[in-house]
Design an enzyme around this catalytic site. Structure first.
Site, PDB file in Angstrom:
ATOM      1  N   CYS A  46     -52.694  65.991   5.436  1.00 41.93           N
ATOM      2  CA  CYS A  46     -51.522  66.621   4.806  1.00 41.93           C
ATOM      3  C   CYS A  46     -51.858  67.282   3.476  1.00 41.93           C
ATOM      4  O   CYS A  46     -51.096  68.108   2.981  1.00 41.93           O
ATOM      5  CB  CYS A  46     -50.408  65.593   4.635  1.00 41.93           C
ATOM      6  SG  CYS A  46     -49.786  64.996   6.212  1.00 41.93           S
ATOM      7  N   HIS A  96     -45.480  68.329  -0.794  1.00 40.80           N
ATOM      8  CA  HIS A  96     -45.655  68.077   0.636  1.00 40.80           C
ATOM      9  C   HIS A  96     -44.361  67.461   1.176  1.00 40.80           C
ATOM     10  O   HIS A  96     -43.735  66.636   0.516  1.00 40.80           O
ATOM     11  CB  HIS A  96     -46.835  67.121   0.841  1.00 40.80           C
ATOM     12  CG  HIS A  96     -46.974  66.641   2.241  1.00 40.80           C
ATOM     13  ND1 HIS A  96     -46.971  67.496   3.320  1.00 40.80           N
ATOM     14  CD2 HIS A  96     -47.113  65.389   2.760  1.00 40.80           C
ATOM     15  CE1 HIS A  96     -47.100  66.801   4.433  1.00 40.80           C
ATOM     16  NE2 HIS A  96     -47.188  65.508   4.126  1.00 40.80           N
ATOM     17  N   ASN A 128     -42.297  67.087   9.009  1.00 41.63           N
ATOM     18  CA  ASN A 128     -43.609  67.081   8.364  1.00 41.63           C
ATOM     19  C   ASN A 128     -44.573  67.900   9.224  1.00 41.63           C
ATOM     20  O   ASN A 128     -44.961  67.466  10.307  1.00 41.63           O
ATOM     21  CB  ASN A 128     -44.079  65.629   8.233  1.00 41.63           C
ATOM     22  CG  ASN A 128     -45.414  65.490   7.514  1.00 41.63           C
ATOM     23  OD1 ASN A 128     -46.118  66.476   7.304  1.00 41.63           O
ATOM     24  ND2 ASN A 128     -45.768  64.272   7.157  1.00 41.63           N
TER      25      ASN A 128
HETATM   26  O1  UT7 Z   1     -47.573  63.096   5.492  1.00 41.69           O
HETATM   27  C1  UT7 Z   1     -48.545  62.104   5.410  1.00 41.69           C
HETATM   28  C2  UT7 Z   1     -48.092  60.988   4.591  1.00 41.69           C
HETATM   29  N1  UT7 Z   1     -47.038  60.272   5.241  1.00 41.69           N
HETATM   30  C3  UT7 Z   1     -46.013  59.817   4.532  1.00 41.69           C
HETATM   31  O2  UT7 Z   1     -45.929  60.083   3.368  1.00 41.69           O
HETATM   32  C4  UT7 Z   1     -44.997  58.963   5.248  1.00 41.69           C
HETATM   33  C5  UT7 Z   1     -44.671  57.776   4.398  1.00 41.69           C
HETATM   34  N2  UT7 Z   1     -43.765  56.821   5.023  1.00 41.69           N
HETATM   35  C6  UT7 Z   1     -42.450  57.078   5.251  1.00 41.69           C
HETATM   36  O3  UT7 Z   1     -41.995  58.185   5.022  1.00 41.69           O
HETATM   37  C7  UT7 Z   1     -41.562  55.943   5.704  1.00 41.69           C
HETATM   38  O4  UT7 Z   1     -42.264  54.731   5.580  1.00 41.69           O
HETATM   39  C8  UT7 Z   1     -41.058  56.078   7.167  1.00 41.69           C
HETATM   40  C9  UT7 Z   1     -40.061  57.211   7.257  1.00 41.69           C
HETATM   41  C10 UT7 Z   1     -42.239  56.330   8.098  1.00 41.69           C
HETATM   42  C11 UT7 Z   1     -40.351  54.796   7.584  1.00 41.69           C
HETATM   43  O5  UT7 Z   1     -39.288  54.522   6.683  1.00 41.69           O
HETATM   44  P1  UT7 Z   1     -39.124  53.052   6.067  1.00 41.69           P
HETATM   45  O6  UT7 Z   1     -37.904  53.085   5.237  1.00 41.69           O
HETATM   46  O7  UT7 Z   1     -40.423  52.728   5.386  1.00 41.69           O
HETATM   47  O8  UT7 Z   1     -38.848  52.188   7.342  1.00 41.69           O
HETATM   48  P2  UT7 Z   1     -39.684  50.952   7.871  1.00 41.69           P
HETATM   49  O9  UT7 Z   1     -40.987  51.382   8.435  1.00 41.69           O
HETATM   50  O10 UT7 Z   1     -39.696  49.900   6.788  1.00 41.69           O
HETATM   51  O11 UT7 Z   1     -38.757  50.454   9.053  1.00 41.69           O
HETATM   52  C12 UT7 Z   1     -37.444  49.940   8.819  1.00 41.69           C
HETATM   53  C13 UT7 Z   1     -36.801  49.622  10.148  1.00 41.69           C
HETATM   54  C14 UT7 Z   1     -37.700  48.823  11.063  1.00 41.69           C
HETATM   55  O12 UT7 Z   1     -36.914  47.888  11.755  1.00 41.69           O
HETATM   56  P3  UT7 Z   1     -36.878  46.361  11.267  1.00 41.69           P
HETATM   57  O13 UT7 Z   1     -38.296  45.894  11.351  1.00 41.69           O
HETATM   58  O14 UT7 Z   1     -36.374  46.409   9.852  1.00 41.69           O
HETATM   59  O15 UT7 Z   1     -35.950  45.744  12.254  1.00 41.69           O
HETATM   60  C15 UT7 Z   1     -38.202  49.835  12.055  1.00 41.69           C
HETATM   61  O16 UT7 Z   1     -38.522  49.299  13.304  1.00 41.69           O
HETATM   62  O17 UT7 Z   1     -36.501  50.838  10.834  1.00 41.69           O
HETATM   63  C16 UT7 Z   1     -37.015  50.761  12.174  1.00 41.69           C
HETATM   64  N3  UT7 Z   1     -37.372  52.105  12.596  1.00 41.69           N
HETATM   65  C17 UT7 Z   1     -36.509  52.940  13.202  1.00 41.69           C
HETATM   66  N4  UT7 Z   1     -35.213  52.812  13.547  1.00 41.69           N
HETATM   67  C18 UT7 Z   1     -34.617  53.869  14.137  1.00 41.69           C
HETATM   68  C19 UT7 Z   1     -38.567  52.723  12.483  1.00 41.69           C
HETATM   69  N5  UT7 Z   1     -38.495  53.974  12.974  1.00 41.69           N
HETATM   70  C20 UT7 Z   1     -37.223  54.123  13.437  1.00 41.69           C
HETATM   71  C21 UT7 Z   1     -36.545  55.187  14.052  1.00 41.69           C
HETATM   72  N6  UT7 Z   1     -35.239  55.021  14.373  1.00 41.69           N
HETATM   73  N7  UT7 Z   1     -37.149  56.371  14.311  1.00 41.69           N
END
Ligand code: UT7
Length: 328
Positions: free
Chosen positions: A113, A254, A284
């Site tokens: 990225c 980004h 992204n």
């Molecule tokens: O470009 C390269 C660099 N990449 C980045 O900068 C990405 C950085 N990371 C992020 O942007 C975020 O971490 C994400 C958008 C990927 C995830 O957001 P988050 O607020 O960190 O969510 P999480 O991974 O902590 O997940 C929270 C909950 C989980 O459920 P439980 O374990 O709390 O029951 C996930 O299973 O959300 C669930 N979840 C979803 N629910 C509905 C994960 N993906 C989804 C989804 N729809 N698509």
């Protein structure tokens, strides 16, 4: 000699995949995706016969046409991508062939990225050295080709697209690419990667069964590192160049997550009206996010001589960095 941007262009495929479309195939919902990421829809290059080089070639053609030059005038083509058409030859060589840039040499740059920032800094060195006069710097990705559309934690985030700039020598020291700080930390390698298809895990029935040919991400870990690194490098660029928030016309971050963009802008003291945001429309697109933003600002007539821009990114590697430039 400073490198100045003299042409901008973008290519986004027509096909739109919105959050409601994803609701049909995954256990996800529009509200979760919007509130956690800021994404409403993304573009997908559906034609299986077309890949990253196609989009980058479209960008290259537009860059050349807008500048009123010919492909023979191009000295160098750098393509930043993590989704090349194939491991070799480089996507940049395919672009060179497609546009018939017979006097150019060409290479790909693997910075995930942060690829565009890495590539712009690299291209600017060739201009500064006085050895190259016209360099195409393009970021392009067919991220849909490396997505597991059964993995809701990754496939909702990414989209396809390409964009780029033409850089040339400027005529003064006040305009152009004025400063850059680039970083990497390979300790982050396991948190965001595509393990299959390389020399460690060559493609086999087993690697495909294990889905190693798809992008894998520990989103939480990457998020934590990205928030700190993007804001830190943006502040470092401001300090090094004696810039306060009011001196910056546009922060071009980004586009991985709207919350990361907001946190970066807040640390810099910049209002969101001075921040380029299009994650809602494209998701992204990895190496393409920043040049797409630049092209959109340019198309909207928002960039004028002297406009000051700070570009910042974070991605797999880890890689991150910032560039300070002024418009001509
Ligand atoms: O470009 C390269 C660099 N990449 C980045 O900068 C990405 C950085 N990371 C992020 O942007 C975020 O971490 C994400 C958008 C990927 C995830 O957001 P988050 O607020 O960190 O969510 P999480 O991974 O902590 O997940 C929270 C909950 C989980 O459920 P439980 O374990 O709390 O029951 C996930 O299973 O959300 C669930 N979840 C979803 N629910 C509905 C994960 N993906 C989804 C989804 N729809 N698509």
């Amino acid at each position: 000699m400073k490198a100045v941007i003299t042409s901008t262009a973008k290519y986004l495929p027509d096909s739109v995949l919105n959050n409601h479309d994803l609701e049909q195939i995954l256990d996800t919902n529009d509200e979760w995706i919007r509130t956690r990421t800021g994404i409403r829809e993304r573009r997908i290059l559906k034609d299986p016969e077309k890949a990253t080089s196609f989009m980058c070639s479209e960008v290259a053609r537009k860059l050349i046409e807008k500048r009123g030059i010919t492909a023979d005038d191009i000295d160098l083509i750098i393509v930043a991508t993590m989704s090349p058409d194939m491991i070799f030859p480089s996507t940049a060589c395919l672009v060179q062939k497609n546009i018939s840039a017979s006097n150019a040499w060409a290479f790909d740059l693997s910075g995930a990225c942060s690829g565009f920032i890495y590539a712009l800094h690299t291209g600017a060195q060739f201009i500064a050295a006085g050895t190259h006069k016209k360099v195409l710097v393009i970021g392009g990705e067919k991220m849909s080709a490396v997505m597991d559309y059964t993995d809701r934690t990754t496939c909702v985030l990414f989209g396809d697209g390409a964009a780029g700039v033409l850089i040339e020598p400027g005529t003064d020291e006040e305009h152009g690419v004025l400063d850059a700080r680039l970083y990497s930390d390979g300790k982050g390698c396991d948190n965001l990667c595509m393990p299959g298809g390389g020399s460690l895990h060559p493609t086999s029935h087993e690697t495909v069964d294990q889905k190693l040919h798809y992008l894998q991400q520990d989103g939480r870990q990457v998020f934590k590192s990205a928030v700190v690194a993007m804001a830190d490098v943006a502040l470092e660029i401001m300090t090094r160049n004696n810039l306060s928030a009011k001196d910056i016309d546009f922060l071009i971050p980004h586009q991985a997550n709207h919350r990361i963009i907001q946190a970066t802008a807040e640390r810099m003291g910049i209002g969101l009206e001075h921040v380029a945001v299009n994650i809602d429309r494209y998701g992204n697109t990895s190496a393409a996010t920043i040049p797409i933003c630049i092209a959109e600002l340019d198309e909207a007539g928002k960039l004028h001589r002297g406009s000051s821009l700070i570009l910042v990114s974070f991605g797999a590697g880890y890689t991150w960095g910032g560039i300070y430039l002024t418009w001509v």
